[in-house]
Enzyme design. Structure first.
Site, PDB file in Angstrom:
ATOM      1  N   LYS A  35       6.052   6.964   1.448  1.00 47.58           N
ATOM      2  CA  LYS A  35       5.047   7.393   2.424  1.00 47.58           C
ATOM      3  C   LYS A  35       5.735   7.819   3.728  1.00 47.58           C
ATOM      4  O   LYS A  35       5.378   8.829   4.325  1.00 47.58           O
ATOM      5  CB  LYS A  35       4.037   6.265   2.673  1.00 47.58           C
ATOM      6  CG  LYS A  35       3.098   6.066   1.485  1.00 47.58           C
ATOM      7  CD  LYS A  35       2.298   4.768   1.530  1.00 47.58           C
ATOM      8  CE  LYS A  35       1.540   4.599   0.203  1.00 47.58           C
ATOM      9  NZ  LYS A  35       0.789   3.348   0.087  1.00 47.58           N
ATOM     10  N   GLN A  70      -0.334  -1.887   3.295  1.00 45.78           N
ATOM     11  CA  GLN A  70       0.054  -1.818   1.885  1.00 45.78           C
ATOM     12  C   GLN A  70      -0.446  -3.047   1.130  1.00 45.78           C
ATOM     13  O   GLN A  70      -0.280  -4.183   1.582  1.00 45.78           O
ATOM     14  CB  GLN A  70       1.591  -1.693   1.785  1.00 45.78           C
ATOM     15  CG  GLN A  70       2.105  -1.465   0.383  1.00 45.78           C
ATOM     16  CD  GLN A  70       1.678  -0.113  -0.211  1.00 45.78           C
ATOM     17  OE1 GLN A  70       1.473   0.861   0.512  1.00 45.78           O
ATOM     18  NE2 GLN A  70       1.529  -0.065  -1.514  1.00 45.78           N
ATOM     19  N   ASP A 123      -6.789   5.162   3.798  1.00 46.52           N
ATOM     20  CA  ASP A 123      -6.820   4.737   2.401  1.00 46.52           C
ATOM     21  C   ASP A 123      -8.225   4.877   1.824  1.00 46.52           C
ATOM     22  O   ASP A 123      -8.394   4.879   0.600  1.00 46.52           O
ATOM     23  CB  ASP A 123      -6.436   3.247   2.311  1.00 46.52           C
ATOM     24  CG  ASP A 123      -5.019   3.032   1.816  1.00 46.52           C
ATOM     25  OD1 ASP A 123      -4.529   3.867   1.038  1.00 46.52           O
ATOM     26  OD2 ASP A 123      -4.421   2.013   2.211  1.00 46.52           O
TER      27      ASP A 123
HETATM   28  N1  GUN Z   1      -1.220  -0.566  -3.336  1.00 48.02           N
HETATM   29  C1  GUN Z   1      -1.293   0.177  -4.465  1.00 48.02           C
HETATM   30  N2  GUN Z   1      -1.881   1.374  -4.211  1.00 48.02           N
HETATM   31  C2  GUN Z   1      -2.183   1.373  -2.903  1.00 48.02           C
HETATM   32  C3  GUN Z   1      -2.787   2.338  -2.053  1.00 48.02           C
HETATM   33  O1  GUN Z   1      -3.194   3.424  -2.460  1.00 48.02           O
HETATM   34  N3  GUN Z   1      -2.909   1.963  -0.752  1.00 48.02           N
HETATM   35  C4  GUN Z   1      -2.496   0.752  -0.287  1.00 48.02           C
HETATM   36  N4  GUN Z   1      -2.687   0.483   1.005  1.00 48.02           N
HETATM   37  N5  GUN Z   1      -1.926  -0.161  -1.052  1.00 48.02           N
HETATM   38  C5  GUN Z   1      -1.763   0.164  -2.351  1.00 48.02           C
END
Ligand code: GUN
Length: 302
Positions: A64, A108, A131
């Site tokens: 990211k 996350q 998200d």
């Molecule tokens: N953990 C697995 N996929 C995601 C996601 O798309 N966003 C976040 N914040 N955590 C994750």
């Protein structure tokens, strides 16, 4: 003379790789970001919060960061200890909520077990929730209003558009009912204009094969390798594999390999279109996060 003509029809599966799909999204976002900053706006900014040292989460967070920086976004990472108190994390999110220089906030997941994920997600301002996990965005998605769409389902829709996969009037089966993938995916597929007829399955579905056998589109998001194989799928179907599972593999330098939720090899000689793992939907999630972050920045400037 008797002429015997034997015709052998060779069928092979169609691989729906996502590398070029993600690259085309990133190209588009780069141009849009340049336009946006060229109009005198500050670059879009993303705050990413990671708690603990889960290896998969660390990889995702690094990807990211790389993507954000490649687009010229501002990127702030907050790496907290595994034993961080819930209150400390909540205080950080409140600070980011109030910070006018932050457009998007991402925490996350998963979080360590002593921290309430739902409380954390509920604390993120909905207009910074890139998200799309907050109740406000989830609710808006359900009723078809403007919102941040969760990145993985959004990436699946983008992939299906890219490959010209028809959804109108088709039967779609979603296997998995998580808040991150299964539920929002089902909602997107049933939206007006997308017009799929949607069935959502879970581990208690009595006969999964019976459901999937008649599906035109199957989205498999269970987190379990081998959830479906070619016997579950009819000719001409599309399989979107969302799973990213680490399987121990001593022949690999890092000691594991990635497999999806579908048994990819079993589809080799079938008339089926399928996204691979790796090289599939996992590549889309990051570019969709960047798309949501640019959108958050745009909305804040309006
Ligand atoms: N953990 C697995 N996929 C995601 C996601 O798309 N966003 C976040 N914040 N955590 C994750």
């Amino acid at each position: 003379m008797l002429l015997l003509s034997i015709s052998i029809i060779l069928v092979s599966m169609r691989r729906l790789g996502c590398k070029e799909v993600a690259a085309s999204v990133m190209d588009r976002l780069k141009k849009e970001t340049e336009l946006f900053t060229g109009e005198g706006n500050r670059a879009p900014s993303l705050a990413v919060v990671l708690v603990g040292h889960d290896p998969a989460s660390e990889t995702y967070v690094r990807k990211k960061a790389e993507a954000a920086l490649s687009l010229g976004f501002l990127h702030f990472q907050y790496s907290l200890d595994e034993d961080t108190e819930e209150e400390e994390l909540i205080a950080l999110i409140r600070k980011l909520n109030d910070d006018g220089n932050i457009d998007g906030i991402l925490v996350q997941l998963p979080l360590p077990p002593h921290i309430s994920e739902s409380r954390v997600i509920n604390t993120i301002r909905s207009d910074k929730d890139v998200d799309g996990f907050s109740p406000v965005n989830a609710g808006r998605l359900l009723i078809g209003e403007d919102c941040f769409v969760p990145c993985t389902p959004k990436g699946i829709m983008e992939t299906m558009r890219y490959y010209g996969i028809e959804t109108r009037g088709k039967k779609a089966v979603v296997i998995g009912r998580s808040n991150i993938v299964g539920k929002p995916m089902a909602v997107l597929l049933m939206q007006r204009g997308i017009d799929a007829t949607v069935t959502v399955c879970n581990t208690r579905t009595p006969d999964l094969k019976e459901e999937t056998k008649s599906a035109d589109i199957i989205i498999v998001a269970t987190g379990h390798p081998g959830t479906i194989d070619s016997e579950y799928v009819k000719d001409g179907a599309v399989v979107i594999d969302v799973g990213v599972n680490r399987i121990p593999d001593e022949t690999k330098k890092n000691g594991f390999r990635l497999v999806g939720d579908a048994d990819y090899a079993s589809f080799q000689d079938r008339d089926v279109s399928i996204t691979p793992v790796p090289g599939g939907i996992g590549l889309m999630t990051v570019s969709m996060l960047m798309s949501n972050t640019l959108e958050a920045a745009r909305r804040r400037r309006k």
